[in-house]
Design an enzyme around this catalytic site. Structure first.
Site, mmCIF file in Angstrom:
data_model
loop_
_atom_site.group_PDB
_atom_site.id
_atom_site.type_symbol
_atom_site.label_atom_id
_atom_site.label_comp_id
_atom_site.label_asym_id
_atom_site.label_seq_id
_atom_site.Cartn_x
_atom_site.Cartn_y
_atom_site.Cartn_z
ATOM 1 N N ALA A 146 0.825 -1.215 0.000
ATOM 2 C CA ALA A 146 0.000 0.000 0.000
ATOM 3 C C ALA A 146 0.856 1.261 0.000
ATOM 4 O O ALA A 146 0.405 2.321 -0.436
ATOM 5 C CB ALA A 146 -0.931 0.000 1.198
ATOM 6 N N ASN A 167 -4.863 3.525 11.643
ATOM 7 C CA ASN A 167 -4.144 2.323 12.056
ATOM 8 C C ASN A 167 -3.687 2.324 13.508
ATOM 9 O O ASN A 167 -3.285 1.297 14.028
ATOM 10 C CB ASN A 167 -2.927 2.115 11.150
ATOM 11 C CG ASN A 167 -2.083 3.357 11.019
ATOM 12 O OD1 ASN A 167 -2.591 4.413 10.674
ATOM 13 N ND2 ASN A 167 -0.799 3.250 11.294
ATOM 14 N N GLN A 187 -6.737 -0.245 6.349
ATOM 15 C CA GLN A 187 -7.140 -0.844 7.626
ATOM 16 C C GLN A 187 -8.634 -1.136 7.710
ATOM 17 O O GLN A 187 -9.084 -1.672 8.726
ATOM 18 C CB GLN A 187 -6.750 0.088 8.791
ATOM 19 C CG GLN A 187 -5.260 0.266 8.958
ATOM 20 C CD GLN A 187 -4.585 -0.922 9.650
ATOM 21 O OE1 GLN A 187 -5.234 -1.860 10.090
ATOM 22 N NE2 GLN A 187 -3.264 -0.874 9.730
ATOM 23 N N SER A 218 -3.811 -3.131 1.047
ATOM 24 C CA SER A 218 -2.602 -3.877 1.386
ATOM 25 C C SER A 218 -2.985 -5.308 1.726
ATOM 26 O O SER A 218 -3.912 -5.537 2.515
ATOM 27 C CB SER A 218 -1.924 -3.223 2.597
ATOM 28 O OG SER A 218 -0.793 -3.974 2.965
ATOM 29 N N GLY A 219 -2.278 -6.283 1.125
ATOM 30 C CA GLY A 219 -2.631 -7.692 1.341
ATOM 31 C C GLY A 219 -2.462 -8.144 2.776
ATOM 32 O O GLY A 219 -3.312 -8.839 3.326
ATOM 33 N N HIS A 220 -1.369 -7.697 3.415
ATOM 34 C CA HIS A 220 -1.071 -8.299 4.720
ATOM 35 C C HIS A 220 -2.023 -7.864 5.817
ATOM 36 O O HIS A 220 -2.092 -8.494 6.866
ATOM 37 C CB HIS A 220 0.407 -8.124 5.110
ATOM 38 C CG HIS A 220 0.877 -6.738 5.358
ATOM 39 N ND1 HIS A 220 1.053 -6.247 6.613
ATOM 40 C CD2 HIS A 220 1.230 -5.740 4.516
ATOM 41 C CE1 HIS A 220 1.508 -5.004 6.534
ATOM 42 N NE2 HIS A 220 1.623 -4.673 5.266
ATOM 43 N N THR A 235 7.253 -7.859 -13.495
ATOM 44 C CA THR A 235 6.574 -9.157 -13.560
ATOM 45 C C THR A 235 5.670 -9.356 -12.349
ATOM 46 O O THR A 235 6.093 -9.137 -11.212
ATOM 47 C CB THR A 235 7.619 -10.291 -13.648
ATOM 48 O OG1 THR A 235 8.416 -10.046 -14.804
ATOM 49 C CG2 THR A 235 6.958 -11.648 -13.755
ATOM 50 N N CYS A 290 5.320 1.058 11.892
ATOM 51 C CA CYS A 290 6.159 1.702 10.875
ATOM 52 C C CYS A 290 6.926 2.874 11.477
ATOM 53 O O CYS A 290 7.963 3.278 10.969
ATOM 54 C CB CYS A 290 5.314 2.195 9.727
ATOM 55 S SG CYS A 290 4.044 1.028 9.286
#
Ligand code: PLP
Length: 353
Positions: free
Chosen positions: A46, A125, A155, A175-177, A213, A299
């Site tokens: 993200a 967050n 979030q 964001s995937g995680h 890729t 972060c």
């Protein structure tokens, strides 16, 4: 990794299989978010999505004006690109909450014909505050239909109800995680017709928005995680609310503990403080018990929380803040053990001090 190793850009069957997997994943994620699949682009995280939306969005739309409106509680992956835009001559207005929340009127008062972009997070967050993005964006659109609208939905997407069609953003970051996919995969929705200048140049994958890729296994995992979460999102919210209630009722009995999250915050992000004990000290005490919480945002690496400062908490209380996040694996026993250990930590650490 093992069953579909082709490169989606290859023309042979193996490539086509990988391409189909990527497209199927795109559809699944877009359907959970409510956006058109052909406008959802995979990125590495993200942070990349936010940078493309802000820097790329404004670079491609210079005529819209020089003003950007945001909040003072955004993630650093929004605030830092905005800082660099300020150096390029943009005026950035970062709104602070009033009485613990953001009001649509605060944004509308600032929107004028020079407002090029409004960037607002869906859920904060650190404290879990849910911002009224749909209302803010509808209001901004009425006042200046040209203003670009960006929502950092990291979030909140899939986890809390969000009316995509009412918000109708130009950009939306994922964001995937945060949805339990592996780390290293994100996505950016870009509205049809909204121009965006790429930050990187290469083979033109993802329509040139994030070339390189495609990480097919991460993309497939992202879709699987979203499918899994979307199927239980509603139940999960109720469960989180019960867990939070259990936590709050126990904390209410402890004089030295405070809840910093607003009452109507999402139930899976909770900011609390053990008065008189600095976050890092308590964090490491809990870590020894295999309880992992964070001090402010992970972060920020334990730096002073700009979010709690903007929310108006006294520095001493903000210095003691711990962010507790729940996951679908969190249990009642986890909550009870957390409170026990917070009490134990409070007794022992206060004595040490
Ligand atoms: N936006 C918000 C609100 C976040 O909480 C985070 C990460 O925690 C990000 C953006 C950055 O996401 P990523 O880690 O995928 O770069």
């Amino acid at each position: 990794m093992e069953e579909c190793y082709g490169n989606p850009s290859s023309l042979h069957r193996m490539g086509l299989d990988a391409e189909n997997l990527v497209q199927g994943s795109r559809k699944a994620i877009a359907s959970a978010v409510g956006c058109p699949p052909d406008r959802l682009f995979f990125t590495s995280c993200a942070t990349e999505s936010n940078n493309i939306a802000l820097l790329g969005g404004l670079a491609a739309n210079r005529r819209l004006g020089k003003k950007v409106i945001t909040t003072a509680i955004e993630h650093s992956s929004v605030l830092e690109p905005l800082r660099s835009l300020e150096q390029q001559g943009y005026e950035v207005c970062a709104l602070r909450p009033q009485n613990g929340r953001f009001w649509t009127e605060q944004f509308l008062e600032l929107v004028d014909d020079q407002t090029a972009m409004v960037s607002v997070m869906l859920v904060n967050n650190e404290v879990g505050l849910r911002l009224p993005v749909e209302e803010i964006f509808s209001g901004v659109r009425r006042k200046n239909p040209k203003t670009l609208l960006h929502v950092d939905a990291v979030q909140g997407a899939v986890k809390v109800p969000f009316c995509f069609s009412k918000a109708d953003p130009d950009f939306l970051s994922l964001s995937g995680h945060k949805l339990y996919a592996p780390k290293g995969i994100g996505a950016l929705y870009v509205k049809k017709g909204t121009k965006v200048a790429p930050l990187m140049f290469g083979g033109g994958q993802e329509q040139g928005i994030s070339p390189g890729t495609e990480p097919v296994p991460l993309i497939a995992a992202f879709a699987a995680a979203v499918d899994d979460y979307a199927a239980k999102a509603e139940r999960q919210l109720e469960r989180y609310a019960q867990l939070r209630e259990r936590l709050f009722s126990q904390l209410a009995e402890c004089e030295d503990m405070a809840v910093l999250s607003p009452e109507d915050a999402v139930p899976y992000i909770v900011s609390i403080a053990v008065k008189g004990i600095r976050s890092e000290i308590m964090l490491h005490f809990l870590e020894r018990e295999d309880i992992f919480v964070s001090s402010g945002s992970a972060c920020a690496r334990g730096g002073k929380s700009h979010v709690l400062t903007a929310m108006g908490f006294p520095p001493k209380l903000a210095d003691s803040a711990l962010r507790v996040s729940f996951s679908p694996e969190t249990t009642e026993q986890d909550i009870d053990r957390l409170v026990d250990k917070l009490k134990e930590g409070s007794r022992k650490l206060l004595r040490v001090r």
